[in-house]
Each structure stands twice: as structure tokens, then as C-alpha cells.
Design an enzyme around this catalytic site. Structure first.
Site, PDB file in Angstrom:
ATOM      1  N   GLY A  68       0.819  -1.205   0.000  1.00 15.62           N
ATOM      2  CA  GLY A  68       0.000   0.000   0.000  1.00 15.62           C
ATOM      3  C   GLY A  68       0.856   1.260   0.000  1.00 15.62           C
ATOM      4  O   GLY A  68       2.092   1.211   0.044  1.00 15.62           O
ATOM      5  N   HIS A 120      12.748  11.489  -3.428  1.00 16.56           N
ATOM      6  CA  HIS A 120      13.257  10.174  -3.851  1.00 16.56           C
ATOM      7  C   HIS A 120      14.684  10.302  -4.375  1.00 16.56           C
ATOM      8  O   HIS A 120      15.552   9.499  -4.034  1.00 16.56           O
ATOM      9  CB  HIS A 120      12.361   9.573  -4.949  1.00 16.56           C
ATOM     10  CG  HIS A 120      11.276   8.697  -4.438  1.00 16.56           C
ATOM     11  ND1 HIS A 120      11.258   7.348  -4.670  1.00 16.56           N
ATOM     12  CD2 HIS A 120      10.167   8.978  -3.717  1.00 16.56           C
ATOM     13  CE1 HIS A 120      10.171   6.826  -4.107  1.00 16.56           C
ATOM     14  NE2 HIS A 120       9.496   7.793  -3.532  1.00 16.56           N
ATOM     15  N   ARG A 176      17.209  10.895  -1.558  1.00 15.41           N
ATOM     16  CA  ARG A 176      17.406   9.697  -0.750  1.00 15.41           C
ATOM     17  C   ARG A 176      18.329   8.702  -1.440  1.00 15.41           C
ATOM     18  O   ARG A 176      19.133   8.031  -0.806  1.00 15.41           O
ATOM     19  CB  ARG A 176      16.051   9.044  -0.452  1.00 15.41           C
ATOM     20  CG  ARG A 176      16.164   7.820   0.442  1.00 15.41           C
ATOM     21  CD  ARG A 176      14.833   7.188   0.757  1.00 15.41           C
ATOM     22  NE  ARG A 176      14.290   6.539  -0.438  1.00 15.41           N
ATOM     23  CZ  ARG A 176      13.012   6.566  -0.778  1.00 15.41           C
ATOM     24  NH1 ARG A 176      12.139   7.213  -0.045  1.00 15.41           N
ATOM     25  NH2 ARG A 176      12.601   5.951  -1.855  1.00 15.41           N
TER      26      ARG A 176
END
Length: 171
Positions: free
Chosen positions: A10, A50, A53
Site C-alpha cells: 500500500g 526520492h 534519498r
């Protein structure tokens, strides 16, 4: 044949972080095959987070639609495709034949030399969407995840940051 792994879960389940770790364990540098497009400020922020990271161990190959071509072009290093669900939405809004594209992707997997890890969203565990477009997309994602899960060597489910292998190699 290269190893192929599908990771589902999820929203905010930890699947992308798990996929990044798995991909880097298969070799470095790795290729991040990004299917997202920065259509608004919120999505641009997500993409930037993103990228920050990931760091320098990654090369980015952006491809909102041509996933098979991107996998062929980057078939010399481990790849992380993030994410299949966004790729599907891109295909849907471009009015492309998503079933043919998914079939081509699954047919491509056994021909690849380098490993590939796919991230996809599990959309079938929630409530039934109230509108036809959302129901159609949920169904597309479910069918795609089934087809890709059958084609991949391993399938993982990520829940609350915890990985669970649901299809072991050879399974």
C-alpha cells in the site's frame, strides 16, 4: 535469464525503500527507471525527495511510457522500476493499449541479462472506488500485478515497513 522481483504494498508501506536496498544488493551502480512525471508541485517534491534519498549510487533513466525500451537500453546494471502503477496511469491517459504493453513487458523479462526490481501499488485491498474511472484503474493495476507477479522470480509484500516474501524463487 536475469532475476526479476516484484514488490507490492500500500501507500507509504516502505516498498520503495525495500526495493532500493534489494536493487543495490544485486550490484552497483544501479539504474533507477523512473516512470513518474512532475505534473504538479506535490509530485515534483516527491520526485526530489526520492532522488535525494538515493544518492550517487544510482543513475536515473526517466521513462513515463516506454518501459520495455528503457529496460533494454539499461540492461547492463541492476534496475529498479518505480513504479508500475504510475506507468499504467501514464499508459491509460496516453490511450495506449496497456494490456499489450504489460504482455510485452512480461515477455521481455526472460530475455534480460541484468536483474530488475519492480515496485507496484496494491490497490485491491481497499474499498471499491465510487467512480468508473477509478474502478477501471484499480482493475488494470490488479490484473497487471497478477501478470507481472506470475512472470517475476520473486514477489514481496511490504506492510508497515516489513517485507514478506510471498513468492520465493522457483515458486
Amino acid at each position: 535469464m536475469a532475476k526479476s522481483i516484484l514488490i507490492t504494498g500500500g501507500a507509504r508501506s516502505g516498498k520503495s525503500t525495500l526495493a532500493e536496498r534489494m536493487t543495490l544488493s544485486l550490484g552497483r551502480p544501479a539504474v533507477y527507471v523512473a516512470t513518474a512525471e512532475a505534473g504538479d508541485a506535490e509530485m515534483a517534491d516527491r520526485i526530489a525527495r526520492h532522488q535525494a534519498r538515493r544518492g550517487l549510487e544510482w543513475r536515473t533513466h526517466a521513462t513515463p511510457l516506454e518501459l520495455c525500451a528503457a529496460l533494454r537500453a539499461t540492461d547492463s546494471a541492476p534496475r529498479l522500476v518505480d513504479c508500475v502503477t504510475l506507468w499504467l496511469s501514464n499508459l491509460m491517459f496516453a490511450e495506449r493499449d496497456w494490456e499489450a504493453e504489460v504482455a510485452a513487458l512480461c515477455d521481455l523479462l526472460p530475455t534480460l541479462s541484468a536483474p530488475v526490481v519492480f515496485v507496484t501499488n496494491e490497490l485491491g485491498s481497499g474499498i471499491v472506488p465510487e467512480n468508473a474511472l477509478a474502478r477501471r484503474f484499480r482493475d488494470m493495476a490488479g490484473w497487471t500485478n497478477q501478470r507481472l507477479g506470475a512472470a517475476c522470480d520473486e514477489v514481496w509484500l511490504c506492510v508497515a515497513g516489513q517485507p514478506l516474501k510471498i513468492k520465493p524463487p522457483g515458486g
